[in-house]
Motif scaffolding. Structure first.
Motif, PDB file in Angstrom:
ATOM      1  N   MET A   1     -45.643 -19.819  19.527  1.00  0.00           N
ATOM      2  CA  MET A   1     -46.023 -20.539  20.730  1.00  0.00           C
ATOM      3  C   MET A   1     -47.006 -21.638  20.348  1.00  0.00           C
ATOM      4  SD  MET A   1     -46.473 -17.181  23.107  1.00  0.00           S
ATOM      5  CE  MET A   1     -47.100 -17.926  24.593  1.00  0.00           C
ATOM      6  N   GLN A   2     -46.804 -22.834  20.906  1.00  0.00           N
ATOM      7  CA  GLN A   2     -47.700 -23.945  20.590  1.00  0.00           C
ATOM      8  C   GLN A   2     -48.273 -24.505  21.883  1.00  0.00           C
ATOM      9  OE1 GLN A   2     -46.011 -26.682  17.762  1.00  0.00           O
ATOM     10  NE2 GLN A   2     -47.968 -27.690  17.391  1.00  0.00           N
ATOM     11  N   VAL A   3     -49.569 -24.811  21.829  1.00  0.00           N
ATOM     12  CA  VAL A   3     -50.272 -25.286  23.023  1.00  0.00           C
ATOM     13  C   VAL A   3     -50.457 -26.802  22.907  1.00  0.00           C
ATOM     14  CG1 VAL A   3     -52.295 -24.962  24.487  1.00  0.00           C
ATOM     15  CG2 VAL A   3     -51.488 -23.088  23.043  1.00  0.00           C
ATOM     16  N   TRP A   4     -50.167 -27.504  23.990  1.00  0.00           N
ATOM     17  CA  TRP A   4     -50.208 -28.970  23.987  1.00  0.00           C
ATOM     18  C   TRP A   4     -51.035 -29.469  25.154  1.00  0.00           C
ATOM     19  CZ3 TRP A   4     -47.324 -31.103  20.028  1.00  0.00           C
ATOM     20  CH2 TRP A   4     -46.355 -30.281  19.441  1.00  0.00           C
ATOM     21  N   THR A   5     -51.488 -30.709  25.002  1.00  0.00           N
ATOM     22  CA  THR A   5     -52.065 -31.373  26.160  1.00  0.00           C
ATOM     23  C   THR A   5     -51.679 -32.840  26.120  1.00  0.00           C
ATOM     24  OG1 THR A   5     -54.057 -31.748  27.467  1.00  0.00           O
ATOM     25  CG2 THR A   5     -54.284 -31.928  25.067  1.00  0.00           C
ATOM     26  N   LEU A   6     -51.763 -33.480  27.265  1.00  0.00           N
ATOM     27  CA  LEU A   6     -51.402 -34.897  27.372  1.00  0.00           C
ATOM     28  C   LEU A   6     -52.649 -35.670  27.777  1.00  0.00           C
ATOM     29  CD1 LEU A   6     -48.850 -36.833  27.389  1.00  0.00           C
ATOM     30  CD2 LEU A   6     -48.805 -36.491  29.843  1.00  0.00           C
ATOM     31  N   PRO A   7     -53.440 -36.121  26.782  1.00  0.00           N
ATOM     32  CA  PRO A   7     -54.669 -36.841  27.134  1.00  0.00           C
ATOM     33  C   PRO A   7     -54.349 -38.145  27.862  1.00  0.00           C
ATOM     34  CG  PRO A   7     -54.658 -36.198  24.813  1.00  0.00           C
ATOM     35  CD  PRO A   7     -53.275 -35.983  25.326  1.00  0.00           C
ATOM     36  N   SER A   8     -53.225 -38.780  27.509  1.00  0.00           N
ATOM     37  CA  SER A   8     -52.815 -39.999  28.203  1.00  0.00           C
ATOM     38  C   SER A   8     -51.374 -40.255  27.846  1.00  0.00           C
ATOM     39  CB  SER A   8     -53.657 -41.204  27.755  1.00  0.00           C
ATOM     40  OG  SER A   8     -53.326 -41.538  26.419  1.00  0.00           O
ATOM     41  N   ARG A   9     -50.715 -41.034  28.671  1.00  0.00           N
ATOM     42  CA  ARG A   9     -49.319 -41.371  28.397  1.00  0.00           C
ATOM     43  C   ARG A   9     -49.204 -42.112  27.076  1.00  0.00           C
ATOM     44  NH1 ARG A   9     -44.836 -41.670  32.748  1.00  0.00           N
ATOM     45  NH2 ARG A   9     -45.135 -39.488  33.175  1.00  0.00           N
ATOM     46  N   GLU A  10     -50.190 -42.957  26.780  1.00  0.00           N
ATOM     47  CA  GLU A  10     -50.120 -43.754  25.555  1.00  0.00           C
ATOM     48  C   GLU A  10     -50.196 -42.855  24.319  1.00  0.00           C
ATOM     49  OE1 GLU A  10     -51.830 -44.619  28.244  1.00  0.00           O
ATOM     50  OE2 GLU A  10     -50.429 -46.250  28.704  1.00  0.00           O
ATOM     51  N   MET A  11     -51.098 -41.876  24.363  1.00  0.00           N
ATOM     52  CA  MET A  11     -51.228 -40.986  23.210  1.00  0.00           C
ATOM     53  C   MET A  11     -50.037 -40.055  23.104  1.00  0.00           C
ATOM     54  SD  MET A  11     -55.153 -39.670  23.079  1.00  0.00           S
ATOM     55  CE  MET A  11     -55.099 -39.036  21.403  1.00  0.00           C
ATOM     56  N   GLY A  12     -49.478 -39.706  24.249  1.00  0.00           N
ATOM     57  CA  GLY A  12     -48.394 -38.733  24.257  1.00  0.00           C
ATOM     58  C   GLY A  12     -48.955 -37.341  24.084  1.00  0.00           C
ATOM     59  N   PRO A  13     -48.075 -36.334  24.056  1.00  0.00           N
ATOM     60  CA  PRO A  13     -48.557 -34.959  23.942  1.00  0.00           C
ATOM     61  C   PRO A  13     -49.204 -34.682  22.591  1.00  0.00           C
ATOM     62  CG  PRO A  13     -46.146 -35.054  23.989  1.00  0.00           C
ATOM     63  CD  PRO A  13     -46.630 -36.439  24.199  1.00  0.00           C
ATOM     64  N   MET A  14     -50.343 -34.010  22.599  1.00  0.00           N
ATOM     65  CA  MET A  14     -51.068 -33.691  21.371  1.00  0.00           C
ATOM     66  C   MET A  14     -51.190 -32.169  21.272  1.00  0.00           C
ATOM     67  SD  MET A  14     -51.761 -36.769  20.366  1.00  0.00           S
ATOM     68  CE  MET A  14     -52.950 -36.587  19.048  1.00  0.00           C
ATOM     69  N   SER A  15     -51.053 -31.679  20.026  1.00  0.00           N
ATOM     70  CA  SER A  15     -51.121 -30.229  19.828  1.00  0.00           C
ATOM     71  C   SER A  15     -52.558 -29.751  19.842  1.00  0.00           C
ATOM     72  CB  SER A  15     -50.483 -29.866  18.488  1.00  0.00           C
ATOM     73  OG  SER A  15     -50.637 -28.482  18.258  1.00  0.00           O
TER      74      SER A  15
END
Lengths: 239, 186
Positions: free
Chosen positions: A170-184
């Motif tokens: 299982m991997q946890v992600w977040t989307l700090p901004s649309r420009e950065m895209g999803p980050m692990s």
């Protein structure tokens, strides 16, 4: 996944026909986000075959179907927020515009205030999360809670049982901004709650998206989510 | 034609309403499309109760993902139908086809019924539809393979089995059929 541009029309057709296996389909879905040509080919293929569906004789729908749907709908107000999340990332260091310097000065001042505040805060209080996100599955059931402390650590508490095959993680992600895209944010080795640390991301914001996906063991090979979404949710500022 | 355009616009607007949290948007999509969507799902999963389960899950996904719909990625209708199709296919692929068919005799009967239904999807297309004409231009095996995949949700292996072809041959025939179809419809 590397796709030869010459193969795009075939892959798009086979994807729309449902002929790709699960892994191939997941790879295509991940690729759509960054490959405009593939996205366009899939849209065209969909439209090409759509009349086979829209010309079908409609069935009478059970009178209870709508109620069953309405009962399971999660609150959608978060969706508008994710669209409007405007990343206030500092501009690049080589920006010589006047406003750039001014912004740099202000953010330096702000940074030192935050640092001072943080020092006082950290010695006087136990650490509390900046944001808390409740993650739901597609049925709208609560699956996990993520607490992001904004200091490179986030804690993930699982509130449901997840069946994770031996070759998956299982991997946890977040989307700090649309420009950065999803980050692990990191991996959960087993289906257990865990504190993740080491990711340096912008300070979490209100309505920021958090997500858990099922990836191959060792984590997503592309650095972006490729597997099915197990749970997702939008953060709220802790207050 | 004008009517068709209007309907498309309506669905796009309804998706926008969903994205902003307005349930009336979803209700509108349901009222317009649910009857056909249940029929499409049932053509794939075969059972009525499972078809409604598919549509129920699909509508929740439409609701939670409406903000991802972008008009430059095709029609709102195509996007909505694709979600239902994907749900139905996932249900099949999760190994529930065995739930759907019982004893061998019944399976064979259902299978031949489904074959008829699959070909009917082609016959039912508008007489002046380009898709109908271009499908008509393919050899029978290629046309059947493509329709079995899209309409019935069959895999390469299932298509090869039913058309009594080696797997590799079935795959390459379908590919060639798809290429002819793209050229014909371009």
């Amino acid at each position: 996944m590397r796709i030869d541009p010459a193969d795009i029309p075939t892959i798009a057709d086979e994807y729309v026909l449902g002929l790709l296996d699960e892994a191939e389909a997941a790879a295509v879905e991940a690729e759509i986000e960054r490959n405009a040509e593939l996205a366009a080919a899939i849209a065209k293929a969909r439209e090409r075959f759509l009349p086979l569906d829209t010309s079908i004789e409609p069935k009478t729908v059970s009178p209870t179907l709508w109620d069953a749907i309405a009962k399971r709908l999660p609150d959608n107000t978060g969706n508008t927020s994710i669209r409007s999340v405007s990343p206030r990332l500092p501009s690049a260091g080589n920006d010589n515009g006047r406003s750039g310097w001014r912004a740099a000065a202000i953010s330096a001042m702000a940074a030192s205030l935050i640092l001072a505040g943080g020092l006082i805060w950290s010695v006087t209080r136990t650490i509390e999360p900046l944001v808390v996100a409740v993650l739901l599955n597609e049925a709208g059931e609560v699956q996990a809670v993520v607490e992001d402390f904004g200091n490179d650590t986030a804690s993930v508490r699982l509130l449901a049982d997840f069946a994770v095959p031996a070759d998956k993680t299982m991997q946890v992600w977040t989307l700090p901004s649309r420009e950065m895209g999803p980050m692990s944010l990191g991996l959960l080795e087993g289906p257990q709650s865990k504190t993740l640390s080491g990711s340096t991301l912008p300070k979490p914001q209100d309505t920021q998206l958090y997500e858990i996906t099922l990836e191959q063991a060792g984590g997503s090979p592309t650095g972006r989510p490729t597997g099915p979404i197990l749970a997702k949710g939008f953060a709220k500022l802790a207050r | 034609m004008a009517l068709a355009t209007d309907q498309t616009t309506d669905l796009a607007a309804a998706l926008e309403a969903c994205a902003s949290g307005d349930r009336n948007g979803l209700r509108q999509i349901f009222d317009h499309e649910a009857g056909k969507l249940v029929a499409v799902a049932q053509r794939i999963v075969r059972r009525r109760d499972l078809a409604e389960e598919v549509v129920q899950e699909a509508f929740i996904r439409i609701w939670t993902h409406a903000h991802q719909y972008a008009p430059d990625r095709g029609s709102a209708r195509g996007w909505i139908y694709a979600i239902v199709r994907n749900r139905a296919l996932n249900m099949l692929r999760d190994g529930r086809r065995e739930d759907l068919v019982g004893e061998d005799g019944l399976e064979a009967l259902q299978d031949s019924e489904q074959q008829e239904e699959i070909m009917a999807a082609w016959h039912r297309l508008d007489r002046d539809s380009r898709l109908k004409e271009c499908l008509g231009g393919l050899d029978d095996t290629k046309r059947r393979g493509i329709l079995m995949a899209y309409v019935g949700g069959y895999t390469h292996g299932e298509i090869a089995g039913r058309l009594k072809l080696p797997l590799g041959t079935a795959k390459s025939w379908i590919r060639r059929g798809l290429l002819s179809l793209r050229e014909c419809m371009a």
